[in-house]
Design a protein around this motif. Structure first.
Motif, mmCIF file in Angstrom:
data_model
loop_
_atom_site.group_PDB
_atom_site.id
_atom_site.type_symbol
_atom_site.label_atom_id
_atom_site.label_comp_id
_atom_site.label_asym_id
_atom_site.label_seq_id
_atom_site.Cartn_x
_atom_site.Cartn_y
_atom_site.Cartn_z
ATOM 1 N N MET A 42 1.038 -1.385 0.289
ATOM 2 C CA MET A 42 -0.334 0.254 0.059
ATOM 3 C C MET A 42 0.861 1.414 -0.168
ATOM 4 O O MET A 42 0.357 2.302 -0.848
ATOM 5 C CB MET A 42 -0.973 0.448 1.041
ATOM 6 N N TYR A 43 2.229 0.949 0.936
ATOM 7 C CA TYR A 43 2.497 2.014 1.040
ATOM 8 C C TYR A 43 3.253 2.979 -0.277
ATOM 9 O O TYR A 43 3.515 3.927 -0.837
ATOM 10 C CB TYR A 43 3.837 2.407 1.943
ATOM 11 N N HIS A 44 3.740 1.243 -0.896
ATOM 12 C CA HIS A 44 4.642 2.450 -2.250
ATOM 13 C C HIS A 44 3.182 1.903 -3.612
ATOM 14 O O HIS A 44 3.596 3.178 -4.438
ATOM 15 C CB HIS A 44 4.884 0.625 -3.284
ATOM 16 N N ARG A 45 1.494 1.420 -3.172
ATOM 17 C CA ARG A 45 0.995 2.188 -4.525
ATOM 18 C C ARG A 45 0.576 3.417 -3.977
ATOM 19 O O ARG A 45 0.525 3.745 -5.366
ATOM 20 C CB ARG A 45 -0.243 1.647 -3.903
ATOM 21 N N CYS A 46 0.289 4.008 -2.403
ATOM 22 C CA CYS A 46 0.243 5.686 -3.049
ATOM 23 C C CYS A 46 1.606 6.172 -3.244
ATOM 24 O O CYS A 46 0.925 7.226 -3.781
ATOM 25 C CB CYS A 46 -0.463 5.500 -1.322
ATOM 26 N N LYS A 47 2.406 6.129 -3.429
ATOM 27 C CA LYS A 47 3.240 6.645 -4.019
ATOM 28 C C LYS A 47 2.689 7.078 -5.727
ATOM 29 O O LYS A 47 3.113 8.005 -6.111
ATOM 30 C CB LYS A 47 4.554 6.649 -4.163
ATOM 31 N N THR A 48 2.168 6.073 -5.914
ATOM 32 C CA THR A 48 2.139 6.186 -7.901
ATOM 33 C C THR A 48 0.797 7.170 -8.223
ATOM 34 O O THR A 48 0.131 7.570 -9.456
ATOM 35 C CB THR A 48 2.097 5.320 -8.653
ATOM 36 N N LEU A 49 -0.209 6.847 -6.868
ATOM 37 C CA LEU A 49 -1.924 7.241 -7.109
ATOM 38 C C LEU A 49 -1.276 9.080 -7.036
ATOM 39 O O LEU A 49 -1.241 9.804 -6.324
ATOM 40 C CB LEU A 49 -2.983 6.586 -6.492
ATOM 41 N N ASN A 50 -2.430 9.067 -8.175
ATOM 42 C CA ASN A 50 -2.416 11.058 -8.562
ATOM 43 C C ASN A 50 -3.827 11.403 -7.395
ATOM 44 O O ASN A 50 -4.049 12.387 -7.341
ATOM 45 C CB ASN A 50 -2.685 11.044 -10.087
ATOM 46 N N THR A 51 -5.282 11.039 -8.338
ATOM 47 C CA THR A 51 -6.221 10.992 -7.870
ATOM 48 C C THR A 51 -6.619 9.818 -6.595
ATOM 49 O O THR A 51 -6.331 8.664 -6.947
ATOM 50 C CB THR A 51 -7.583 10.954 -7.978
ATOM 51 N N MET A 52 -7.113 9.813 -5.773
ATOM 52 C CA MET A 52 -8.022 8.892 -4.294
ATOM 53 C C MET A 52 -8.949 8.992 -3.769
ATOM 54 O O MET A 52 -9.636 10.159 -4.008
ATOM 55 C CB MET A 52 -6.777 8.599 -3.313
ATOM 56 N N THR A 53 -9.451 7.820 -3.832
ATOM 57 C CA THR A 53 -11.217 7.680 -3.127
ATOM 58 C C THR A 53 -10.602 7.985 -1.520
ATOM 59 O O THR A 53 -9.668 8.522 -1.344
ATOM 60 C CB THR A 53 -12.193 6.587 -3.440
ATOM 61 N N HIS A 54 -11.958 8.059 -0.790
ATOM 62 C CA HIS A 54 -11.492 8.969 0.081
ATOM 63 C C HIS A 54 -11.215 7.431 1.056
ATOM 64 O O HIS A 54 -10.317 7.977 1.545
ATOM 65 C CB HIS A 54 -13.131 9.184 1.064
ATOM 66 N N ALA A 55 -11.650 6.604 0.569
ATOM 67 C CA ALA A 55 -10.904 4.952 1.504
ATOM 68 C C ALA A 55 -9.763 5.169 0.716
ATOM 69 O O ALA A 55 -9.213 4.328 2.127
ATOM 70 C CB ALA A 55 -11.830 3.656 0.867
ATOM 71 N N GLN A 56 -9.409 4.966 0.122
ATOM 72 C CA GLN A 56 -8.054 4.865 -0.865
ATOM 73 C C GLN A 56 -6.725 5.910 0.038
ATOM 74 O O GLN A 56 -5.599 5.401 0.138
ATOM 75 C CB GLN A 56 -8.029 4.982 -1.733
ATOM 76 N N ARG A 57 -7.349 6.946 0.532
ATOM 77 C CA ARG A 57 -6.684 8.448 1.416
ATOM 78 C C ARG A 57 -6.487 8.053 2.354
ATOM 79 O O ARG A 57 -5.079 8.264 2.665
ATOM 80 C CB ARG A 57 -7.003 9.438 0.935
ATOM 81 N N ARG A 58 -7.803 7.445 3.240
ATOM 82 C CA ARG A 58 -7.324 6.974 5.001
ATOM 83 C C ARG A 58 -6.318 5.395 4.179
ATOM 84 O O ARG A 58 -5.882 5.678 5.824
ATOM 85 C CB ARG A 58 -8.882 6.412 4.875
ATOM 86 N N ASN A 59 -6.511 4.822 4.005
ATOM 87 C CA ASN A 59 -5.420 3.611 3.647
ATOM 88 C C ASN A 59 -4.028 4.072 3.521
ATOM 89 O O ASN A 59 -3.180 3.589 3.992
ATOM 90 C CB ASN A 59 -6.229 2.972 2.622
ATOM 91 N N CYS A 60 -3.928 4.876 2.534
ATOM 92 C CA CYS A 60 -2.477 5.352 2.477
ATOM 93 C C CYS A 60 -2.222 6.380 3.590
ATOM 94 O O CYS A 60 -0.760 6.024 3.721
ATOM 95 C CB CYS A 60 -2.531 6.681 0.971
ATOM 96 N N GLU A 61 -2.716 7.032 4.246
ATOM 97 C CA GLU A 61 -2.236 7.748 5.433
ATOM 98 C C GLU A 61 -1.845 6.450 6.753
ATOM 99 O O GLU A 61 -1.363 6.952 7.557
ATOM 100 C CB GLU A 61 -3.828 8.657 6.127
ATOM 101 N N ASN A 62 -3.296 5.292 6.309
ATOM 102 C CA ASN A 62 -2.362 4.413 7.572
ATOM 103 C C ASN A 62 -1.589 3.890 7.757
ATOM 104 O O ASN A 62 -0.867 3.466 7.973
ATOM 105 C CB ASN A 62 -3.606 3.339 7.553
ATOM 106 N N ALA A 63 -1.514 3.472 6.372
ATOM 107 C CA ALA A 63 -0.285 3.390 5.995
ATOM 108 C C ALA A 63 1.047 3.604 5.565
ATOM 109 O O ALA A 63 2.107 3.006 6.159
ATOM 110 C CB ALA A 63 -0.182 1.739 4.342
ATOM 111 N N VAL A 64 1.016 3.968 5.283
ATOM 112 C CA VAL A 64 2.114 5.090 5.959
ATOM 113 C C VAL A 64 2.642 5.908 7.521
ATOM 114 O O VAL A 64 3.637 5.747 8.250
ATOM 115 C CB VAL A 64 2.157 7.031 5.310
#
Length: 78
Positions: A42-64
Protein backbone atom coordinates in the motif's frame (compact mmCIF):
# COMPACT_ATOMS: atom_id res chain seq x y z
CA UNK A 1 -49.45 6.20 -15.64
CA UNK A 2 -48.54 7.59 -12.26
CA UNK A 3 -47.63 4.09 -11.04
CA UNK A 4 -45.34 3.53 -14.04
CA UNK A 5 -43.45 6.78 -13.40
CA UNK A 6 -43.01 5.93 -9.75
CA UNK A 7 -41.65 2.49 -10.62
CA UNK A 8 -39.30 3.95 -13.20
CA UNK A 9 -38.13 6.56 -10.68
CA UNK A 10 -37.55 3.88 -8.07
CA UNK A 11 -35.48 1.81 -10.52
CA UNK A 12 -33.37 4.81 -11.52
CA UNK A 13 -32.84 5.80 -7.89
CA UNK A 14 -31.87 2.23 -7.01
CA UNK A 15 -29.32 2.08 -9.82
CA UNK A 16 -27.85 5.43 -8.86
CA UNK A 17 -27.49 4.42 -5.21
CA UNK A 18 -25.97 1.07 -6.14
CA UNK A 19 -22.99 2.89 -7.60
CA UNK A 20 -22.42 4.90 -4.42
CA UNK A 21 -21.36 2.04 -2.18
CA UNK A 22 -17.59 1.94 -2.33
CA UNK A 23 -16.23 -1.53 -1.77
CA UNK A 24 -12.69 -0.53 -0.78
CA UNK A 25 -12.18 -1.47 2.86
CA UNK A 26 -10.32 0.95 5.11
CA UNK A 27 -7.65 -0.73 7.20
CA UNK A 28 -6.33 0.69 10.45
CA UNK A 29 -2.78 1.64 11.24
CA UNK A 30 -2.65 -1.38 13.56
CA UNK A 31 -3.68 -3.65 10.69
CA UNK A 32 -0.79 -2.39 8.57
CA UNK A 33 1.63 -2.69 11.51
CA UNK A 34 0.68 -6.36 11.86
CA UNK A 35 0.46 -7.10 8.11
CA UNK A 36 3.83 -5.86 6.87
CA UNK A 37 3.62 -7.14 3.25
CA UNK A 38 0.27 -5.37 2.79
CA UNK A 39 1.68 -2.23 4.44
CA UNK A 40 4.65 -2.14 2.06
CA UNK A 41 2.44 -2.76 -0.98
CA UNK A 42 0.00 0.00 0.00
CA UNK A 43 2.86 2.37 0.84
CA UNK A 44 4.40 1.95 -2.62
CA UNK A 45 1.00 2.04 -4.35
CA UNK A 46 0.16 5.34 -2.66
CA UNK A 47 3.30 6.89 -4.10
CA UNK A 48 1.93 6.34 -7.62
CA UNK A 49 -1.69 7.43 -7.15
CA UNK A 50 -2.55 10.84 -8.55
CA UNK A 51 -6.13 10.93 -7.34
CA UNK A 52 -7.65 8.91 -4.53
CA UNK A 53 -11.03 8.00 -3.19
CA UNK A 54 -11.74 8.71 0.46
CA UNK A 55 -11.02 5.06 1.35
CA UNK A 56 -7.74 5.05 -0.60
CA UNK A 57 -6.63 8.25 1.12
CA UNK A 58 -7.40 6.79 4.56
CA UNK A 59 -5.53 3.58 3.68
CA UNK A 60 -2.55 5.59 2.47
CA UNK A 61 -2.49 7.66 5.64
CA UNK A 62 -2.68 4.55 7.82
CA UNK A 63 -0.05 2.70 5.78
CA UNK A 64 2.32 5.68 5.94
CA UNK A 65 1.82 6.00 9.71
CA UNK A 66 2.48 2.28 10.10
CA UNK A 67 5.54 2.54 7.85
CA UNK A 68 6.96 5.28 10.09
CA UNK A 69 6.46 3.05 13.11
CA UNK A 70 7.89 0.04 11.29
CA UNK A 71 10.90 1.88 9.89
CA UNK A 72 11.89 3.32 13.26
CA UNK A 73 11.57 -0.07 14.95
CA UNK A 74 13.07 -2.20 12.17
CA UNK A 75 15.44 0.14 10.35
CA UNK A 76 13.48 -0.19 7.09
CA UNK A 77 14.23 2.57 4.57
CA UNK A 78 11.38 2.02 2.09
Amino acid sequence: MKNGRMQAGAVILGLALAGCGGSTPVYTEHYYETHVPQMKAMYHRCKTLNTMTHAQRRNCENAVDAMVFYSTSQGYDG
